[in-house]
Design an enzyme around this catalytic site. Structure first.
Site, PDB file in Angstrom:
ATOM      1  N   LYS A  13       0.842  -1.213   0.000  1.00  0.00           N
ATOM      2  CA  LYS A  13       0.000   0.000   0.000  1.00  0.00           C
ATOM      3  C   LYS A  13       0.873   1.258   0.000  1.00  0.00           C
ATOM      4  CE  LYS A  13      -2.004  -1.159   3.909  1.00  0.00           C
ATOM      5  NZ  LYS A  13      -1.346  -2.445   4.235  1.00  0.00           N
ATOM      6  N   ARG A  88     -10.131   0.792   8.145  1.00  0.00           N
ATOM      7  CA  ARG A  88      -9.620  -0.539   8.476  1.00  0.00           C
ATOM      8  C   ARG A  88     -10.622  -1.362   9.257  1.00  0.00           C
ATOM      9  NH1 ARG A  88      -3.726   0.055   8.441  1.00  0.00           N
ATOM     10  NH2 ARG A  88      -2.732  -1.679   9.458  1.00  0.00           N
ATOM     11  N   ARG A 127      11.871  -5.050   5.170  1.00  0.00           N
ATOM     12  CA  ARG A 127      11.609  -3.629   4.848  1.00  0.00           C
ATOM     13  C   ARG A 127      12.433  -2.666   5.703  1.00  0.00           C
ATOM     14  NH1 ARG A 127       5.561  -1.794   5.426  1.00  0.00           N
ATOM     15  NH2 ARG A 127       5.857  -2.791   7.440  1.00  0.00           N
ATOM     16  N   ARG A 160      14.135   0.781  10.793  1.00  0.00           N
ATOM     17  CA  ARG A 160      13.131  -0.275  10.657  1.00  0.00           C
ATOM     18  C   ARG A 160      12.026  -0.031  11.679  1.00  0.00           C
ATOM     19  NH1 ARG A 160      15.256  -4.930   7.571  1.00  0.00           N
ATOM     20  NH2 ARG A 160      17.387  -4.378   7.063  1.00  0.00           N
ATOM     21  N   ARG A 172      -0.924  -8.873  13.276  1.00  0.00           N
ATOM     22  CA  ARG A 172      -1.418  -7.874  12.320  1.00  0.00           C
ATOM     23  C   ARG A 172      -2.271  -8.538  11.234  1.00  0.00           C
ATOM     24  NH1 ARG A 172       4.171  -5.029  11.022  1.00  0.00           N
ATOM     25  NH2 ARG A 172       3.055  -4.098   9.282  1.00  0.00           N
TER      26      ARG A 172
HETATM   27  P1  AP5 Z   1       4.816  -1.632   1.888  1.00  0.00           P
HETATM   28  O1  AP5 Z   1       4.438  -0.820   0.694  1.00  0.00           O
HETATM   29  O2  AP5 Z   1       5.576  -0.959   2.968  1.00  0.00           O
HETATM   30  O3  AP5 Z   1       3.517  -2.385   2.462  1.00  0.00           O
HETATM   31  P2  AP5 Z   1       2.229  -1.834   3.210  1.00  0.00           P
HETATM   32  O4  AP5 Z   1       1.048  -2.464   2.571  1.00  0.00           O
HETATM   33  O5  AP5 Z   1       2.263  -0.340   3.286  1.00  0.00           O
HETATM   34  O6  AP5 Z   1       2.457  -2.525   4.607  1.00  0.00           O
HETATM   35  P3  AP5 Z   1       2.388  -1.957   6.092  1.00  0.00           P
HETATM   36  O7  AP5 Z   1       3.176  -2.872   6.939  1.00  0.00           O
HETATM   37  O8  AP5 Z   1       2.724  -0.503   6.123  1.00  0.00           O
HETATM   38  O9  AP5 Z   1       0.875  -2.157   6.368  1.00  0.00           O
HETATM   39  P4  AP5 Z   1       0.167  -2.148   7.714  1.00  0.00           P
HETATM   40  O10 AP5 Z   1      -1.218  -2.016   7.235  1.00  0.00           O
HETATM   41  O11 AP5 Z   1       0.458  -3.292   8.587  1.00  0.00           O
HETATM   42  O12 AP5 Z   1       0.852  -0.919   8.495  1.00  0.00           O
HETATM   43  P5  AP5 Z   1       0.335   0.549   8.834  1.00  0.00           P
HETATM   44  O13 AP5 Z   1       1.501   1.427   8.885  1.00  0.00           O
HETATM   45  O14 AP5 Z   1      -0.807   0.911   7.970  1.00  0.00           O
HETATM   46  O15 AP5 Z   1       5.633  -2.903   1.360  1.00  0.00           O
HETATM   47  C1  AP5 Z   1       6.221  -3.807   2.267  1.00  0.00           C
HETATM   48  C2  AP5 Z   1       7.597  -4.263   1.733  1.00  0.00           C
HETATM   49  O16 AP5 Z   1       7.382  -5.076   0.592  1.00  0.00           O
HETATM   50  C3  AP5 Z   1       8.489  -3.120   1.304  1.00  0.00           C
HETATM   51  O17 AP5 Z   1       9.809  -3.399   1.672  1.00  0.00           O
HETATM   52  C4  AP5 Z   1       8.360  -3.085  -0.236  1.00  0.00           C
HETATM   53  O18 AP5 Z   1       9.555  -2.686  -0.847  1.00  0.00           O
HETATM   54  C5  AP5 Z   1       8.046  -4.546  -0.552  1.00  0.00           C
HETATM   55  N1  AP5 Z   1       7.112  -4.651  -1.670  1.00  0.00           N
HETATM   56  C6  AP5 Z   1       6.024  -3.858  -1.926  1.00  0.00           C
HETATM   57  N2  AP5 Z   1       5.389  -4.267  -3.038  1.00  0.00           N
HETATM   58  C7  AP5 Z   1       6.078  -5.339  -3.507  1.00  0.00           C
HETATM   59  C8  AP5 Z   1       5.913  -6.208  -4.651  1.00  0.00           C
HETATM   60  N3  AP5 Z   1       4.912  -6.053  -5.537  1.00  0.00           N
HETATM   61  N4  AP5 Z   1       6.808  -7.214  -4.805  1.00  0.00           N
HETATM   62  C9  AP5 Z   1       7.835  -7.396  -3.930  1.00  0.00           C
HETATM   63  N5  AP5 Z   1       8.055  -6.592  -2.844  1.00  0.00           N
HETATM   64  C10 AP5 Z   1       7.180  -5.586  -2.637  1.00  0.00           C
HETATM   65  O19 AP5 Z   1      -0.240   0.351  10.309  1.00  0.00           O
HETATM   66  C11 AP5 Z   1       0.632   0.052  11.380  1.00  0.00           C
HETATM   67  C12 AP5 Z   1      -0.166  -0.036  12.672  1.00  0.00           C
HETATM   68  O20 AP5 Z   1      -0.795   1.246  12.939  1.00  0.00           O
HETATM   69  C13 AP5 Z   1      -1.332  -1.033  12.669  1.00  0.00           C
HETATM   70  O21 AP5 Z   1      -0.894  -2.341  12.988  1.00  0.00           O
HETATM   71  C14 AP5 Z   1      -2.244  -0.423  13.737  1.00  0.00           C
HETATM   72  O22 AP5 Z   1      -1.756  -0.699  15.034  1.00  0.00           O
HETATM   73  C15 AP5 Z   1      -2.096   1.068  13.486  1.00  0.00           C
HETATM   74  N6  AP5 Z   1      -3.089   1.581  12.519  1.00  0.00           N
HETATM   75  C16 AP5 Z   1      -2.821   2.151  11.312  1.00  0.00           C
HETATM   76  N7  AP5 Z   1      -3.957   2.521  10.691  1.00  0.00           N
HETATM   77  C17 AP5 Z   1      -4.967   2.171  11.537  1.00  0.00           C
HETATM   78  C18 AP5 Z   1      -6.401   2.270  11.440  1.00  0.00           C
HETATM   79  N8  AP5 Z   1      -6.985   2.800  10.364  1.00  0.00           N
HETATM   80  N9  AP5 Z   1      -7.134   1.797  12.479  1.00  0.00           N
HETATM   81  C19 AP5 Z   1      -6.531   1.272  13.569  1.00  0.00           C
HETATM   82  N10 AP5 Z   1      -5.204   1.133  13.722  1.00  0.00           N
HETATM   83  C20 AP5 Z   1      -4.430   1.580  12.709  1.00  0.00           C
HETATM   84 MG    MG Z   2       2.435   1.043   4.856  1.00  0.00          MG
END
Ligand code: AP5
Ligand code: MG
Length: 216
Positions: A13, A88, A127, A160, A172
């Site tokens: 994402k 979410r 990552r 990280r 997660r």
């Molecule tokens: P990346 O693009 O970083 O993936 P992502 O989908 O953004 O993953 P996240 O870990 O950020 O998602 P998340 O939903 O767990 O975390 P968030 O920060 O939203 O890609 C990942 C890796 O893969 C990278 O190294 C990239 O290079 C590689 N990659 C990408 N695409 C690829 C491909 N096609 N092929 C190969 N490699 C690839 O949330 C974190 C925490 O915040 C949550 O756990 C929760 O506690 C809280 N939170 C956030 N939003 C909310 C909400 N709305 N409600 C409640 N709690 C929330």
């Molecule tokens: Mg992300």
């Protein structure tokens, strides 16, 4: 253009949101990034969110809805935005609809990035980001051209996320299936859902997303 990027942790994402930002000039609203900024700044929200995030659970709906509601009122969102990691839960999805309807707005499309569970832990564990400009990299899939130097800003310090470990990924992912995956049906029923195959390489996923955006 008002987009939602939906998908499990590590689906890509954030990676794809950055590319849409560059191409369309609309901001990425990542609730994860906003919460991490609140944690780093030591605000009240950050203090409440830290332990929950480190464990891989979801922060309360009230907190994230308030953060997004405030953010989309800012001037840079007037031409559109990309919601990354929000909504979410069904409660957040309903709140989003009401929030936008009150401004006479709607979501243009919800892009679901579909990825097999088996690759998510590797994507997350590998990552890292530039500590200066936030550009994302991966130990195997996306290395900087010169090892240890950020392609974008030349920075040499990287970081990280504390929740990027294999144990937390499991929690997660459970939270994703329990709380977030019902949004797939929710947006499908509204005719907003567009799926892309997130198992393809990063450029191929971007091309598939671009094909969708060009029809909006
Ligand atoms: P990346 O693009 O970083 O993936 P992502 O989908 O953004 O993953 P996240 O870990 O950020 O998602 P998340 O939903 O767990 O975390 P968030 O920060 O939203 O890609 C990942 C890796 O893969 C990278 O190294 C990239 O290079 C590689 N990659 C990408 N695409 C690829 C491909 N096609 N092929 C190969 N490699 C690839 O949330 C974190 C925490 O915040 C949550 O756990 C929760 O506690 C809280 N939170 C956030 N939003 C909310 C909400 N709305 N409600 C409640 N709690 C929330
Ligand atoms: Mg992300």
């Amino acid at each position: 253009m008002r987009l939602i990027l939906l998908g499990p942790p590590g689906a890509g994402k954030g990676t794809q949101a950055h590319r849409i930002v560059e191409k369309y000039g609309i901001p990425q609203l990542s609730t994860g990034d906003m919460l991490r900024a609140a944690v780093a700044a030591g605000t009240e929200v950050g203090k409440k969110a830290k332990a929950v995030m480190d464990a891989g659970n979801l922060v309360s709906d009230d907190i994230v809805i308030a953060i997004v509601s405030e953010r989309i009122d800012q001037d840079d969102c007037s031409k559109g935005f990309i919601l990354d990691g929000f909504p979410r839960t069904l409660v957040q999805a309903d709140a989003t609809e009401k929030m936008l309807a009150a401004k006479g707005l709607d979501i243009s499309a919800v892009i679901e990035i579909r990825v097999d569970d088996a690759v998510l832990a590797d994507r997350i564990a590998g990552r890292y980001t530039c500590a200066t400009c936030g550009t994302g990299y991966h130990d195997e899939n996306l290395k900087p051209a010169v090892e240890g130097v950020c392609d974008k800003c030349g920075g040499t310090t990287f970081k990280r996320r504390p929740d990027d470990n294999r144990e937390t990924v499991r929690t997660r992912l459970q939270a994703y299936y329990k709380e977030t995956s019902p949004l797939i049906g929710y947006y499908y029923a509204k005719g907003k859902l567009k799926g892309v195959d997130g198992m393809k390489d990063i450029d191929a996923v971007s091309a598939d997303i671009e094909a969708i955006l060009s029809t909006l």
